[in-house]
Design an enzyme around this catalytic site. Sequence first.
Site, short mmCIF file in Angstrom:
data_model
loop_
_atom_site.label_atom_id
_atom_site.label_comp_id
_atom_site.label_asym_id
_atom_site.label_seq_id
_atom_site.Cartn_x
_atom_site.Cartn_y
_atom_site.Cartn_z
N SER A 23 30.18 13.96 94.98
CA SER A 23 30.52 14.17 93.69
C SER A 23 32.20 13.81 93.48
O SER A 23 32.82 13.92 92.52
CB SER A 23 30.85 15.77 93.96
N ASN A 110 35.23 24.45 101.87
CA ASN A 110 34.83 25.48 101.17
C ASN A 110 36.01 26.35 100.33
O ASN A 110 36.13 26.68 99.21
CB ASN A 110 34.12 26.48 101.78
N THR A 155 32.13 37.42 50.71
CA THR A 155 31.34 38.45 51.52
C THR A 155 29.78 37.68 51.05
O THR A 155 29.41 37.40 50.07
CB THR A 155 31.04 39.62 51.51
N HIS A 156 28.89 37.45 52.19
CA HIS A 156 27.56 36.93 52.09
C HIS A 156 27.72 35.57 51.31
O HIS A 156 27.00 35.28 50.51
CB HIS A 156 26.71 37.70 51.22
N SER A 277 31.66 6.54 54.75
CA SER A 277 30.29 6.45 54.99
C SER A 277 30.03 4.57 54.82
O SER A 277 30.67 3.94 54.18
CB SER A 277 29.33 7.01 53.95
N LYS A 283 32.37 8.10 49.58
CA LYS A 283 32.14 9.35 50.69
C LYS A 283 33.64 9.55 51.54
O LYS A 283 34.42 8.32 51.69
CB LYS A 283 31.37 9.31 51.66
N ASN A 285 34.17 11.75 54.58
CA ASN A 285 33.57 12.86 55.23
C ASN A 285 34.29 13.66 56.13
O ASN A 285 35.34 13.07 56.76
CB ASN A 285 32.65 12.13 56.14
N GLU A 290 33.57 18.72 61.51
CA GLU A 290 32.14 18.67 61.73
C GLU A 290 31.93 18.43 63.38
O GLU A 290 31.02 19.27 64.12
CB GLU A 290 31.52 17.62 61.00
N TYR A 317 29.31 30.39 100.46
CA TYR A 317 29.24 29.09 100.05
C TYR A 317 27.88 28.44 100.03
O TYR A 317 27.22 28.34 100.98
CB TYR A 317 30.23 27.89 100.70
N GLN A 322 28.75 22.77 93.82
CA GLN A 322 29.69 21.39 93.63
C GLN A 322 29.14 21.30 92.20
O GLN A 322 29.86 20.75 91.36
CB GLN A 322 28.96 20.52 94.34
N LYS A 325 31.83 21.86 88.85
CA LYS A 325 32.93 21.15 88.24
C LYS A 325 32.80 20.50 86.75
O LYS A 325 33.66 20.28 86.12
CB LYS A 325 33.15 20.14 89.22
#
Length: 461
Positions: A23, A110, A155-156, A277, A283, A285, A290, A317, A322, A325
């Site tokens: 690890s 552990n 709303t909506h 772009s 563009k 963006n 996003e 344990y 492991q 992480k």
Amino acid sequence: MKKPWGGRFKQSTDSLMETFSASISFDKRLYDCDIEGSIAHCKMLARCKIISTTESKKIIKGLERILRECNEGRFKFSDSLEDIHMNIENRLREIIGPVAGKLHTARSRNDQVCLDIRIFLRKETDDILSELDRLGKTLVDIAKKNIDHCIPGYTHLQRAQPVLLSHHLLAYVEMLLRDKERFLDAYKRINVMPLGSAALAGTNFPIDRKITAKLLGFPEISHNSMDAVADRDFAAEFCSSSALTMMHLSRFCEEVIIWNSSEFGFLELSDAFTTGSSIMPQKKNPDAAELIRGKSGRVFGNLVSLLTLMKGLPLAYNKDLQEDKEPLFDTAETVKVCLRVFTDMIKTAKFIPIPQKELESIGFLTATDLADYLVLKGVPFRDAHEITGKTVAYCIENKKVLADLSLPELRKISKRIDKEVFDHIAIKNSMDRKNIYGGTSKKQVLGQILRLTKKLKKKKR
Ligand code: ARG
């Protein structure tokens, strides 16, 4: 390389197995937490006379040197030493000789790894709390600066009623403050010292766990050694608080993206937080927003990974743990960077005021106010709703908006209407009349700005 646990083994580890079980490639980032924990453990061993002061000093000096090596990027991490704990212990032996072997007295990896994660999560939580504060303050600032700025509330995703932009922004501050509370609450359960649990049953040595806890600033020690080494619920809580924060950010990002579009045009993101772009020259963006929206997915996923990881594990344990992480590290990193980017993005965005005329012309934002006005005039709300609905239909047929209607036209719809009606359907008055605690009137919103400013000034913990 000789394994610290190699005593009972005759054959060496298969090389694929060695890589598979290692690890170190990811847990090396725990080096500072691991060394901090080891130094405290070592001091405690000396104070309890389990090792001598000379030995303790030697070990601590060695550990401090390793910390410098790691900080300066000079430490050579080795796969064959599996994890960060054994890498550090092995290096300690290289530096100070066999006395290094005394450090692991009364300890197991552990409880050691569990301590490391707890120290790690305390630091990460602190950072996240600061970032949540910074974002909250930034939003309150924007709300203050744009206090007279009105937008349609939805709303909506249908235009509903006029609201102050500040009211809308402060809604997110409320969410962020709840996020803060969740992190703070989870912090209490992270802030428990597990060392002394050893492998699972506790230790034979007469250690003083409270000394270690005090040295590391833990107000509490764990009460059951098996629970301490087996559970990761505190880590899942950190992930769940993170998931909720990301959900809030993602939702806000969705609005930023919509508001930044030509169709909405409520705000303009700065060049610094947008990209172009490669094919369409016009563009600009909203990539930052996003990406944050997109990254919420991995944080939700990390929570599910952790829960799934734990759900079938017999006490205590198991090596499965492991796998806790990478989701944890990824969660902490993602939440921190998203909060940072979001704050800078929103700070540099320009909110574009919508002229009164435009607000009047975009729909029937104050239709509810017309109905409420009729109620004031003694019409039951249900009838008032019906009459207003007919008024809207009349407007649509005649290509008009509420503000275009003349008194005679309105009186044709209901005789109870008189000239005060215009006062009631004016956008600004509509908001000012929502002067109820939690409402969008300027007075209420200014009150909330004060309240939130005070709340955000309070010390974090
Ligand atoms: N690298 C291990 C982990 O992350 C440390 C604990 C290993 N303990 C053991 N008995 N194999 O969980």
